[in-house]
Design a protein around this motif. Sequence first.
Motif, PDB file in Angstrom:
ATOM      1  N   GLU A   1       2.608  21.927  13.347  1.00 47.86           N
ATOM      2  CA  GLU A   1       2.192  20.576  14.381  1.00 47.86           C
ATOM      3  C   GLU A   1       0.983  20.038  13.634  1.00 47.86           C
ATOM      4  OE1 GLU A   1       2.209  21.298  18.371  1.00 47.86           O
ATOM      5  OE2 GLU A   1       4.198  21.794  18.531  1.00 47.86           O
ATOM      6  N   ALA A   2       0.869  18.846  13.220  1.00 48.66           N
ATOM      7  CA  ALA A   2      -0.039  18.126  12.873  1.00 48.66           C
ATOM      8  C   ALA A   2      -0.358  16.835  13.433  1.00 48.66           C
ATOM      9  CB  ALA A   2      -0.487  17.963  11.167  1.00 48.66           C
ATOM     10  N   HIS A   3      -1.612  16.105  13.488  1.00 49.76           N
ATOM     11  CA  HIS A   3      -1.651  14.957  14.202  1.00 49.76           C
ATOM     12  C   HIS A   3      -2.071  13.931  13.428  1.00 49.76           C
ATOM     13  CE1 HIS A   3      -0.406  16.490  18.033  1.00 49.76           C
ATOM     14  NE2 HIS A   3      -0.981  17.801  17.862  1.00 49.76           N
ATOM     15  N   GLY A   4      -1.868  12.704  13.740  1.00 50.06           N
ATOM     16  CA  GLY A   4      -2.477  11.263  12.990  1.00 50.06           C
ATOM     17  C   GLY A   4      -2.557  10.277  14.143  1.00 50.06           C
ATOM     18  N   GLU A   5      -2.619   9.129  13.367  1.00 46.39           N
ATOM     19  CA  GLU A   5      -2.626   7.993  14.268  1.00 46.39           C
ATOM     20  C   GLU A   5      -1.504   6.938  13.928  1.00 46.39           C
ATOM     21  OE1 GLU A   5      -5.562   8.562  12.782  1.00 46.39           O
ATOM     22  OE2 GLU A   5      -5.723  10.046  14.106  1.00 46.39           O
ATOM     23  N   PHE A   6      -0.350   7.421  13.355  1.00 50.97           N
ATOM     24  CA  PHE A   6       0.805   6.404  13.087  1.00 50.97           C
ATOM     25  C   PHE A   6       0.562   5.602  11.702  1.00 50.97           C
ATOM     26  CE2 PHE A   6       1.479   5.953  17.944  1.00 50.97           C
ATOM     27  CZ  PHE A   6       2.431   6.850  18.071  1.00 50.97           C
ATOM     28  N   THR A   7      -0.601   5.802  11.126  1.00 55.61           N
ATOM     29  CA  THR A   7      -0.711   5.183   9.921  1.00 55.61           C
ATOM     30  C   THR A   7      -0.188   6.026   8.664  1.00 55.61           C
ATOM     31  OG1 THR A   7      -2.860   6.146   9.537  1.00 55.61           O
ATOM     32  CG2 THR A   7      -2.812   4.149  10.847  1.00 55.61           C
ATOM     33  N   TYR A   8      -0.278   5.316   7.584  1.00 59.79           N
ATOM     34  CA  TYR A   8       0.266   5.851   6.249  1.00 59.79           C
ATOM     35  C   TYR A   8      -0.769   6.991   6.086  1.00 59.79           C
ATOM     36  CZ  TYR A   8       1.170   5.957   1.462  1.00 59.79           C
ATOM     37  OH  TYR A   8       1.768   6.293   0.058  1.00 59.79           O
ATOM     38  N   GLU A   9      -2.114   6.503   5.869  1.00 60.56           N
ATOM     39  CA  GLU A   9      -3.019   7.735   5.324  1.00 60.56           C
ATOM     40  C   GLU A   9      -3.025   8.928   6.449  1.00 60.56           C
ATOM     41  OE1 GLU A   9      -4.827   9.257   3.495  1.00 60.56           O
ATOM     42  OE2 GLU A   9      -4.188   7.486   2.216  1.00 60.56           O
ATOM     43  N   SER A  10      -2.795   8.745   7.658  1.00 57.19           N
ATOM     44  CA  SER A  10      -3.215   9.676   8.602  1.00 57.19           C
ATOM     45  C   SER A  10      -1.697  10.445   8.457  1.00 57.19           C
ATOM     46  CB  SER A  10      -3.213   9.222   9.913  1.00 57.19           C
ATOM     47  OG  SER A  10      -2.163   8.702  10.707  1.00 57.19           O
TER      48      SER A  10
ATOM     49  N   ALA B   1       6.077  10.879  13.523  1.00 61.23           N
ATOM     50  CA  ALA B   1       6.129   9.997  14.482  1.00 61.23           C
ATOM     51  C   ALA B   1       6.085   8.678  14.223  1.00 61.23           C
ATOM     52  CB  ALA B   1       5.015  10.341  15.593  1.00 61.23           C
ATOM     53  N   SER B   2       6.106   8.080  12.962  1.00 64.26           N
ATOM     54  CA  SER B   2       6.374   6.659  12.575  1.00 64.26           C
ATOM     55  C   SER B   2       6.865   6.689  11.085  1.00 64.26           C
ATOM     56  CB  SER B   2       5.130   6.057  12.873  1.00 64.26           C
ATOM     57  OG  SER B   2       4.086   6.354  11.665  1.00 64.26           O
ATOM     58  N   ASP B   3       7.389   5.722  10.731  1.00 69.43           N
ATOM     59  CA  ASP B   3       8.050   5.447   9.370  1.00 69.43           C
ATOM     60  C   ASP B   3       6.902   5.458   8.472  1.00 69.43           C
ATOM     61  OD1 ASP B   3      10.377   5.533  10.424  1.00 69.43           O
ATOM     62  OD2 ASP B   3      10.716   3.100  10.070  1.00 69.43           O
ATOM     63  N   LEU B   4       5.735   4.785   9.006  1.00 65.74           N
ATOM     64  CA  LEU B   4       4.381   4.803   8.131  1.00 65.74           C
ATOM     65  C   LEU B   4       3.792   6.129   7.933  1.00 65.74           C
ATOM     66  CD1 LEU B   4       3.678   1.970   7.230  1.00 65.74           C
ATOM     67  CD2 LEU B   4       1.896   2.028   9.147  1.00 65.74           C
ATOM     68  N   MET B   5       3.831   6.882   8.766  1.00 67.46           N
ATOM     69  CA  MET B   5       3.380   8.384   8.788  1.00 67.46           C
ATOM     70  C   MET B   5       4.363   9.112   7.634  1.00 67.46           C
ATOM     71  SD  MET B   5       2.210   9.639  12.423  1.00 67.46           S
ATOM     72  CE  MET B   5       1.023  10.834  11.724  1.00 67.46           C
TER      73      MET B   5
ATOM     74  N   ALA C   1      -0.086  10.980   5.556  1.00 68.16           N
ATOM     75  CA  ALA C   1      -0.556  11.573   4.373  1.00 68.16           C
ATOM     76  C   ALA C   1      -1.461  13.019   4.512  1.00 68.16           C
ATOM     77  CB  ALA C   1      -1.214  10.859   3.263  1.00 68.16           C
ATOM     78  N   SER C   2      -2.441  12.975   5.369  1.00 62.70           N
ATOM     79  CA  SER C   2      -3.332  13.692   5.362  1.00 62.70           C
ATOM     80  C   SER C   2      -2.770  14.782   6.473  1.00 62.70           C
ATOM     81  CB  SER C   2      -4.772  13.115   5.831  1.00 62.70           C
ATOM     82  OG  SER C   2      -4.933  13.329   7.287  1.00 62.70           O
ATOM     83  N   ALA C   3      -2.009  14.462   7.352  1.00 61.35           N
ATOM     84  CA  ALA C   3      -1.398  15.477   8.340  1.00 61.35           C
ATOM     85  C   ALA C   3      -0.488  16.415   7.511  1.00 61.35           C
ATOM     86  CB  ALA C   3      -0.744  14.870   9.217  1.00 61.35           C
ATOM     87  N   MET C   4       0.211  15.550   6.514  1.00 61.78           N
ATOM     88  CA  MET C   4       1.103  16.296   5.716  1.00 61.78           C
ATOM     89  C   MET C   4       0.486  17.316   4.857  1.00 61.78           C
ATOM     90  SD  MET C   4       4.558  16.585   5.248  1.00 61.78           S
ATOM     91  CE  MET C   4       4.546  18.174   4.936  1.00 61.78           C
ATOM     92  N   ARG C   5      -0.822  17.057   4.211  1.00 60.03           N
ATOM     93  CA  ARG C   5      -1.382  17.967   3.413  1.00 60.03           C
ATOM     94  C   ARG C   5      -1.701  19.201   4.337  1.00 60.03           C
ATOM     95  NH1 ARG C   5      -4.825  13.710   2.275  1.00 60.03           N
ATOM     96  NH2 ARG C   5      -3.653  12.386   0.565  1.00 60.03           N
ATOM     97  N   ARG C   6      -2.209  19.201   5.591  1.00 59.77           N
ATOM     98  CA  ARG C   6      -2.413  20.114   6.218  1.00 59.77           C
ATOM     99  C   ARG C   6      -1.451  21.035   6.635  1.00 59.77           C
ATOM    100  NH1 ARG C   6      -4.244  17.219  10.999  1.00 59.77           N
ATOM    101  NH2 ARG C   6      -4.605  15.304   9.706  1.00 59.77           N
ATOM    102  N   VAL C   7      -0.256  20.445   6.903  1.00 60.44           N
ATOM    103  CA  VAL C   7       0.997  21.346   7.330  1.00 60.44           C
ATOM    104  C   VAL C   7       1.530  22.037   5.836  1.00 60.44           C
ATOM    105  CG1 VAL C   7       3.606  21.175   7.669  1.00 60.44           C
ATOM    106  CG2 VAL C   7       1.875  19.782   9.091  1.00 60.44           C
TER     107      VAL C   7
ATOM    108  N   VAL D   1       0.726  -1.225  -0.103  1.00 61.93           N
ATOM    109  CA  VAL D   1       0.064   0.126  -0.151  1.00 61.93           C
ATOM    110  C   VAL D   1       0.887   1.178  -0.067  1.00 61.93           C
ATOM    111  CG1 VAL D   1      -1.849   1.187   1.182  1.00 61.93           C
ATOM    112  CG2 VAL D   1      -1.692  -1.315   1.313  1.00 61.93           C
ATOM    113  N   THR D   2       2.088   1.102   0.665  1.00 60.96           N
ATOM    114  CA  THR D   2       2.851   2.347   0.511  1.00 60.96           C
ATOM    115  C   THR D   2       3.726   2.474  -0.537  1.00 60.96           C
ATOM    116  OG1 THR D   2       4.685   1.132   1.729  1.00 60.96           O
ATOM    117  CG2 THR D   2       2.735   1.963   3.077  1.00 60.96           C
ATOM    118  N   THR D   3       3.932   1.775  -1.514  1.00 62.96           N
ATOM    119  CA  THR D   3       4.986   1.883  -2.685  1.00 62.96           C
ATOM    120  C   THR D   3       4.103   2.850  -3.554  1.00 62.96           C
ATOM    121  OG1 THR D   3       3.771  -0.082  -3.655  1.00 62.96           O
ATOM    122  CG2 THR D   3       6.021  -0.499  -2.663  1.00 62.96           C
TER     123      THR D   3
END
Lengths: 363, 363
Positions: free
Chosen positions: B235-244, B265-269, B246-252, A300-302
Amino acid sequence: MHRESALTNGATPRVGRGATLDAVAHEAGVSRATVSRVVNGSPKVSPEVRRQVERAVDRLGYVPNLAARSLVTRRSDSVGVVITEPTGRLFNDPFFPRLLRGISAELAARKLQLVLLMPETEPDEERLERYLLSGHVDGVILVSLHGDDPLPGDLLARGIPVVIGGRPATGIAASYVDVDNRDGARAAVRHLVSLGRRRIATLAGPLDMAVGSDRLEGYRDALAESGLPHDRRLEAHGEFTYESGASAMRRVIHAAPDVDAVFAASDLMAAGAMSVLRAAGRRVPEDVAVVGFDDSPLAVTTDPPLTSVRQPVEEMGGDLVRLLADAIDREIRTVRHVLLSTELVPRASSVAPAQSRDNAHGG
Amino acid sequence: MHRESALTNGATPRVGRGATLDAVAHEAGVSRATVSRVVNGSPKVSPEVRRQVERAVDRLGYVPNLAARSLVTRRSDSVGVVITEPTGRLFNDPFFPRLLRGISAELAARKLQLVLLMPETEPDEERLERYLLSGHVDGVILVSLHGDDPLPGDLLARGIPVVIGGRPATGIAASYVDVDNRDGARAAVRHLVSLGRRRIATLAGPLDMAVGSDRLEGYRDALAESGLPHDRRLEAHGEFTYESGASAMRRVIHAAPDVDAVFAASDLMAAGAMSVLRAAGRRVPEDVAVVGFDDSPLAVTTDPPLTSVRQPVEEMGGDLVRLLADAIDREIRTVRHVLLSTELVPRASSVAPAQSRDNAHGG
DNA sequence: TTGAAAGCGTTACCAT
DNA sequence: ATGGTAACGCTTTCAA
């Protein structure tokens, strides 16, 4: 901070000294035997007595002492799960967590305990074997066997129920549960064919493992049934890793520059391949479509997200337990094999040639 | 195929009916008590007798019956490892396999068994609690607690040794082992500062978990000590997931278009952020440097490879066992905390602004 | 349907 | 230093 309280006050039931069968018998005004029958759900107890005993059990918070029970029944009500993985799959995709979850759920439903064993060193393995051979568990699930591991044979020879996760490389006569890797590979390659791809390469895994050779066979099956020629230049080998996928891809590009699709034996290899393709100026998926195997989180991340073959790993865990429980309970020693079917999860990395489409999150 | 043989021939020792202490005593011409002393390594046995007994043990292939022993010693020599993870971390990085490996190794060294418990449903959790409370294990390792889980409190109240992996959100007075998340975050952000980045954003995790808030604190620490202004837009927040991520990055990007670095805060993020950055036309690492956390396998497969913070997960498992074993053996009820230090692993995703460098595979 | 009693294999205390 | 002997808590005949 001040957690010592529980040690000295006598309010809570004394630690490690729960009520015994005897205590319950007194409380209910019956004999130990009767309480035992109630606890074990014997039908030969009158409804009234049963109710009385149940109330006494509740009042006293009685819980059977498993050691005592085990001593007389000669059953431990626990099964050993042995995971012997050098490091590869263990740390690169969530196969083991998922498998353990599947095993754990089915075990819990049967009130069996899961004793996890992960030997690392040689001495570890010896102690492990002694442990398992001395009847401390009622059965054993073996997960990622080295090809020549004597363990399953030794256990079987002693009459200890064993089931194996993943078809063992050596042809040992043991029950196993495996994913239908060959069929999964076939489906993946058919998918590429249906997209209009004609020069389909494969990045295969190690051939001394069933997973490796099965996936290669499936690739060849699909090519043959589609009437596509078998071309050795389109086959390269690796070890399921990112790096090995990258280097296999390099070899393929060199030997067969007209490649227009790739079926990789793992998502990791597929990811390695995609990075090489990009570096070589090929667009994914326009110029080269890519399909992986495992449907790991990586898929999903690629960029683009990777089409992959999903395996029912939790289900595999459940089936392992079912097979084992049958062997234990009904003393079945028949060898049985279960083959689980896979599912193709289409994502953006595989589309028809020279025409893009947005198809992410296919699962 | 024809595996029934072991059932009928009497050549191998009868299944589940190993030699007993009594048998060994006879064979060696001594008493049960003496054999027991030898087996348990008591010093009060004459060398000669000891040798005789040892030979008898070997000859008979004697192995102690754990149930019987457990019945009298009131020890199970096993510890429960409880993993309660909805699904998140469990399936997205190899945290649990690594942790289990660390736990397993240290447990094996102490001859303790690992009973794995992965409750999924509500009934599961109830049975789990009953199981643990009735003294079937000598101690419990709790791994990923929900904030308000009553389990640790209940166990502690009953005097059952408990240690927790990861600082619990609620301030329960239990021993725990945690990674120094705050310090790891600090190091990551210092690294970005040292590269010359000045508009450093963070994609934080959920604040109701210690991991989440600690990493955010570390980020703020580093900014403060570097004299960089504290800017909420970064500063933006998510839940450690890939999707979160991505959306946090958009906001920033929207709130602070001049962002030139991101600490996730995680590699996935971080991976989610990188894909958004690319889509927004920002180059990584030239325009925006990115650092993740966890050093998961993912960090090596992203393009470019991701600078990340590595945690000593196996070590954490070992320390959990050490703490627990102390509590069990020496009846220590003192609350203790262990904080493990992290290591920054530089890769190609973080370099000085507007100047590329090849720095892959930093680990 | 219910109860009495005989183990299951160890450990640990008390003599010797 | 060694041996005899109670427990430990439960299941399971065998009688009643």
